[in-house]
Write an enzyme that holds these catalytic residues in place. Structure first.
Site, mmCIF file in Angstrom:
data_model
loop_
_atom_site.group_PDB
_atom_site.id
_atom_site.type_symbol
_atom_site.label_atom_id
_atom_site.label_comp_id
_atom_site.label_asym_id
_atom_site.label_seq_id
_atom_site.Cartn_x
_atom_site.Cartn_y
_atom_site.Cartn_z
ATOM 1 N N HIS A 172 0.835 -1.209 0.000
ATOM 2 C CA HIS A 172 0.000 0.000 0.000
ATOM 3 C C HIS A 172 0.871 1.261 0.000
ATOM 4 C CE1 HIS A 172 -3.439 -2.605 0.965
ATOM 5 N NE2 HIS A 172 -2.630 -3.176 1.828
ATOM 6 N N SER A 302 17.515 16.651 -19.297
ATOM 7 C CA SER A 302 16.550 17.744 -19.401
ATOM 8 C C SER A 302 17.173 18.856 -20.225
ATOM 9 C CB SER A 302 16.179 18.266 -18.005
ATOM 10 O OG SER A 302 15.475 19.491 -18.091
#
Length: 463
Positions: A172, A302
């Site tokens: 979870h 980038s």
């Protein structure tokens, strides 16, 4: 003017496809159609039919010399279909264009008086069915399966390499209990192995029964021939030295039912989904700095942020797997459905098999490249484990259960749930338990590094 690409598979990703274009695609479809026609012609000649004697060695050599097709041959076939060629008007039919091409190609040879035996008794889908079966056979056997097996080998080696490297597992998204990197990689290797094993057993059906699958024309011309037995033998002849087998669909309409296509595509989709799941997990491990990526000189992450080292290979794999699976899912639901004895809507769909296979190859190449650049950041993994001593709560309460201590789960829940605790709190809790010294010592031996169960054993792939 340079060629204008409509798909990244033709341009940006073409070098990722390796030998796939030779196995599956437009030219491969044409090549395999011609092969099916030629082999059928030879098989008919072996039946001893009236007006069709056995072929001589020279005649067989002439037939075998048609393949591989040249660039000129491909162009002639396209011209016959769309523009016309010599005295042949445009057919607007691709398989009929193959028939006319072969009749023109073999005209003036010793076979000139038997050219009407080309495509004898067949419908175009008989040839298409064999051609597509051969393409799927080749694409799977020579392209996709080898790449999937390479990925499995890398996962196996990585599982063993990091078999004992402890990490914090999350369920979870929350800290759970310790595991090892090797074991978590083994999960994917194990899952992928099952799919590869099933793919190795793939069998692809095809049909050869004329207009609606009943051998109507064949039986009308030669009623004493067992045409179904002939068809079985003929189809099986394509399996020589092949691992992936094709077989005759004995009861069909004008087209093969495509059920085996759906089985294959669903199998590939399952394998791909496993790799997509893996790609997303690795992406998260990289994001959490548990995995480091080796930088490549000259590469940028980038256009504006110089520091970036992005997990682009795993993102590329995820995206291309998504594209492939979308197509596979459509193929599997669409192709087994055909109105009455056939409708043509499957034809344009089948032409896109190469596209789905191409996106698979692109994804597999990206995954292998990405895997070659990662290594475990052991310091970070240890830091994360040490920051969560509460993950020992499961082990402690289970040992206490075995000692018949009352409400151990509730005791540990009160100590740990939703709280930030340290190892001192754990030690104090153990010291205050009403259990023997032997049990306390056993509990104290639990650490975030050794509370691993059989993870290392599983990671090494021992049976």
């Amino acid at each position: 003017m340079s060629h204008i690409f409509i798909s990244p598979l033709d341009g940006r990703y073409y070098n990722k496809l390796k030998n796939l274009p030779h196995m599956i695609g437009e030219n491969a479809l044409t090549q395999n159609r011609v092969k099916a026609e030629l082999e059928y012609f030879k098989a008919l000649a072996g039946l001893g039919l009236k007006n069709f004697p056995n072929l001589t060695v020279k005649e067989i050599q002439i037939l075998d010399g048609v393949l591989p097709l040249s660039d000129k041959d491909f162009q002639i076939i396209k011209d016959i279909e769309f523009k016309g060629y010599k005295n042949i008007k445009p057919t607007n039919h691709d398989v009929k264009a193959i028939e006319y091409f072969l009749k023109d190609k073999l005209a003036g040879t010793p076979l000139d008086n038997r050219l009407e035996w080309i495509h004898f008794g067949l419908t175009s889908e008989d040839i298409n069915s064999i051609a597509y079966a051969l393409m799927l056979q080749g694409g799977l056997e020579n392209s996709l399966l080898p790449e999937l097996k390479n990925i499995r080998k890398i996962l196996d080696a990585t599982s063993k390499k990091y078999a004992g490297t402890a990490i914090l597992a999350r369920t979870h998204g929350q800290p759970a209990v310790p595991t090892t990197f090797g074991k978590e990689f083994r999960v994917f290797e194990y899952r992928l192995s099952r799919q590869i094993e099933q793919l190795n057993k793939t069998e692809i059906s095809c049909k050869l029964g004329g207009a609606v699958g009943n051998f109507n024309a064949h039986a009308a011309a030669f009623e004493k021939v067992n045409w179904q037995k002939f068809a079985q033998k003929f189809i099986n002849s394509f399996n020589k030295n092949r691992k992936i087998k094709i077989f005759l669909n004995e009861v069909s309409t004008q087209i093969d039912s495509h059920d085996t296509y759906a089985e294959l595509f669903d199998n590939l989709r399952r394998a791909n989904t496993i790799l997509l799941d893996f790609s997303q997990d690795v992406w998260r491990y990289i994001s959490d700095d548990m995995l480091k990526q080796r930088t490549v000189d000259g590469e940028v992450g980038s256009s504006t942020m110089p520091q970036k080292v992005n997990p682009i290979d795993f993102e590329n794999a995820e995206g291309n797997i998504g594209l492939a699976n979308a197509l596979f899912g459509f193929f599997s639901s669409k192709l087994p459905v055909s109105r009455l004895q056939r409708d043509l809507s499957d034809s344009t769909v089948c032409r896109n098999f190469a596209t789905a296979f191409g996106y698979c190859m692109t994804a597999y190449a990206a995954l292998q490249k990405g895997l070659s650049k990662i290594e475990v950041n052991k310091e970070k993994c240890e830091e994360m484990l040490n920051a969560h001593p509460e993950v020992l709560a499961e082990g402690i309460q289970t040992i206490l259960r075995a000692e018949n201590v009352k409400n151990p789960y509730e005791k540990l829940k009160s100590l740990t749930r939703g709280k930030k605790i340290d190892t001192t709190a754990i030690k104090n809790f153990i010291e205050n338990l009403d259990v023997s010294t032997e049990v306390k010592n056993k509990l104290k031996k639990l650490t975030v590094k050794n509370y691993l169960g059989i993870a290392e054993f599983l990671a090494r792939g021992k049976k």
